[in-house]
Design an enzyme around this catalytic site. Structure first.
Site, mmCIF file in Angstrom:
data_model
loop_
_atom_site.group_PDB
_atom_site.id
_atom_site.type_symbol
_atom_site.label_atom_id
_atom_site.label_comp_id
_atom_site.label_asym_id
_atom_site.label_seq_id
_atom_site.Cartn_x
_atom_site.Cartn_y
_atom_site.Cartn_z
ATOM 1 N N HIS A 252 0.842 -1.190 -0.002
ATOM 2 C CA HIS A 252 0.188 -0.073 0.135
ATOM 3 C C HIS A 252 0.881 1.296 0.116
ATOM 4 O O HIS A 252 2.188 1.321 0.454
ATOM 5 C CB HIS A 252 -1.040 0.023 1.207
ATOM 6 C CG HIS A 252 -0.256 -0.054 2.732
ATOM 7 N ND1 HIS A 252 0.410 1.358 3.269
ATOM 8 C CD2 HIS A 252 0.216 -1.083 3.309
ATOM 9 C CE1 HIS A 252 1.020 1.039 3.946
ATOM 10 N NE2 HIS A 252 0.890 -0.496 4.365
ATOM 11 N N GLU B 253 -2.079 -6.720 7.592
ATOM 12 C CA GLU B 253 -0.733 -6.784 8.178
ATOM 13 C C GLU B 253 -0.399 -7.490 9.282
ATOM 14 O O GLU B 253 -1.461 -8.093 9.900
ATOM 15 C CB GLU B 253 -0.248 -5.329 8.350
ATOM 16 C CG GLU B 253 1.049 -5.147 8.928
ATOM 17 C CD GLU B 253 2.081 -5.569 7.978
ATOM 18 O OE1 GLU B 253 2.224 -6.733 7.773
ATOM 19 O OE2 GLU B 253 2.875 -4.581 7.492
#
Length: 211
Positions: free
Chosen positions: A10, A83
């Site tokens: 990202h 994550e």
């Protein structure tokens, strides 16, 4: 027949910029991160993806949305692409972690599997992300291309697990820069292989930590 899998980190967030541990905290992209997503999407659209898959955390989902806007594809969200959970570290700067949780920080710096502090193990992280990456690739089948938006630690561990690498080998890879990606290919004769690593539009920028 070859399947192509692009694993895309990202864009930048304020917590990346401040060296603060994000983990699974749902931190949004900042202005730089949004621009990075647009710039990267202009490159990735040339790969003519057949599918887009993303972590459900906003920083990854909004990164994927920039590419969806150019391709017309919808984004499928998979929470397995989140994550690494950094447990009690989340919200702290890395300097604060080193000061207040020095033994855990030392284990993390050494690449240990089990850190403590409710931090997810590397084995668990690698398996769940690799499962999601394999499912994304299976979804497009032979000769398809899928782009997966995820996170720094998740990308590295997931790719390593998919390739069957030991942790010692995985530690030789630098962290992905924001909005950079890994390209992998798969065929029946050779299995999974890395074609490119840490590719993207901002190669001259410093590397934020993959947390």
């Amino acid at each position: 027949m070859t399947t192509r899998l692009i694993v895309w980190r990202h864009g930048n967030t304020d917590w990346n910029a401040g060296n603060r541990v994000q983990g699974q905290t749902d931190v949004p992209l900042n202005d730089l991160g949004r621009q990075q997503a647009v710039d990267a999407a202009e490159l990735l659209v040339r790969m003519r993806p057949d599918a887009l898959v993303s972590s459900d955390l906003r920083r990854a989902a909004d990164t994927a949305a920039a590419l969806a806007a150019l391709t017309g594809l919808s984004v499928t969200h998979d929470e397995r692409l989140r994550e690494r959970s950094f447990g009690l570290w989340q919200g702290l700067t890395m300097a604060e972690v080193a000061e207040t949780r020095p033994e855990e920080h030392a284990r993390w710096a050494a690449g240990a599997d089990v850190i403590g502090g409710e931090v997810e193990t590397l084995e668990d992280l690698g398996k769940r992300v690799a499962d999601a990456l394999q499912a994304a690739a299976d979804g497009v089948g032979p000769d398809g291309t899928v782009i997966v938006a995820t996170h720094g630690a998740a990308a590295r561990s997931g790719v390593g697990h998919l390739l069957g690498w030991p942790r010692e080998q995985l530690r030789t890879l630098r962290a992905l820069q924001n909005c950079h990606w890994v390209e992998l290919t798969h065929d029946t004769a050779r299995g999974w292989q890395i074609a490119t690593y840490n590719v993207g539009p901002f190669s001259d920028r410093p590397v934020p930590p993959p947390v």
